[in-house]
Design an enzyme around this catalytic site. Structure first.
Site, PDB file in Angstrom:
ATOM      1  N   CYS A  69      40.197  46.683  43.189  1.00  0.00           N
ATOM      2  CA  CYS A  69      40.315  45.509  42.313  1.00  0.00           C
ATOM      3  C   CYS A  69      39.721  44.289  43.017  1.00  0.00           C
ATOM      4  O   CYS A  69      39.955  44.072  44.203  1.00  0.00           O
ATOM      5  CB  CYS A  69      41.795  45.285  42.018  1.00  0.00           C
ATOM      6  SG  CYS A  69      42.184  43.733  41.201  1.00  0.00           S
ATOM      7  N   CYS A  72      42.931  41.459  43.781  1.00  0.00           N
ATOM      8  CA  CYS A  72      43.894  41.601  44.891  1.00  0.00           C
ATOM      9  C   CYS A  72      43.259  42.205  46.139  1.00  0.00           C
ATOM     10  O   CYS A  72      43.886  42.218  47.200  1.00  0.00           O
ATOM     11  CB  CYS A  72      45.101  42.407  44.443  1.00  0.00           C
ATOM     12  SG  CYS A  72      44.742  44.113  43.999  1.00  0.00           S
TER      13      CYS A  72
HETATM   14 ZN   LIG Z   1      44.436  44.063  41.637  1.00  0.00          ZN
END
Ligand SMILES: [Zn+2]
Length: 188
Positions: A69, A72
């Site tokens: 991702c 994050c």
């Molecule tokens: Zn994430």
């Protein structure tokens, strides 16, 4: 490594719904529909439970075709001590039900208790002791809302050495007693 961390699927699901940073690094949330994997604390929109798989190892998630991702950044270590913290937290999550002294944790990671406490606090703003208390309260909260076990049984199962200690720490972290919590969350 990391294949026996004592967290059920439902507990891991609870952590990601709560965006709980305490468990970052221990496992990763992979979303089958987007092919993205995240830290438990990621603030992106939550997937449906049915679309989630958990991995304990980034390499395994990548091998299965998932990408990190961008929000994050689960593949990025933000400090040179990330691995140490992960090691300690994994140890706590695996051994929370036992009587643990700082020395036991220090032995596990091969540092002096003094140095371990200083580094751990610098990284997490917690001592290993207070971190362990939070893990135990999380475990107790999960058992209170998903089982019929008594407060006494849950107290010892979660690793507290006495009921007075259990009630005191539970109230400090949850702002209510274990029985109140069971009624409050159980009916939510
Ligand atoms: Zn994430």
């Amino acid at each position: 490594m990391g294949t026996n961390i004592n967290l059920s699927f439902d507990e891991m699901w609870e952590k990601i719904i709560a965006c709980d940073r305490k468990y970052d690094g221990l496992f990763f949330t992979a979303v089958k529909t987007t092919k993205i994997f995240c830290r438990p604390s990621c603030r992106s929109r939550k997937p449906k439970k049915i679309n989630v798989e958990f991995y304990y190892d980034i390499k395994e998630a990548e091998k299965a075709g998932f990408r990190a991702c961008k929000r994050c950044q689960p593949e990025t270590d933000h400090s040179p001590h990330t691995e140490l913290v992960r090691n300690v937290v994994e140890f706590l999550v695996t051994h929370y039900s036992e009587r643990l002294e700082l020395q036991d944790i220090a032995n596990h990671v091969g540092l002096s208790p003094y140095y371990l406490e200083r580094l751990f606090k610098q990284e997490t703003s917690e001592t290993p002791r207070t971190y362990l208390e939070k893990i135990r309260v999380d475990k107790a909260a999960h058992l209170l809302t998903t089982t019929e076990r008594t407060n006494l049984e849950i107290c010892y199962e979660a690793g507290f050495q006495s009921t007075s200690n259990f009630y005191k720490i539970f109230r400090r972290l949850k702002n209510c007693s274990p029985s109140e919590y069971r009624i409050l969350i159980g009916k939510a």
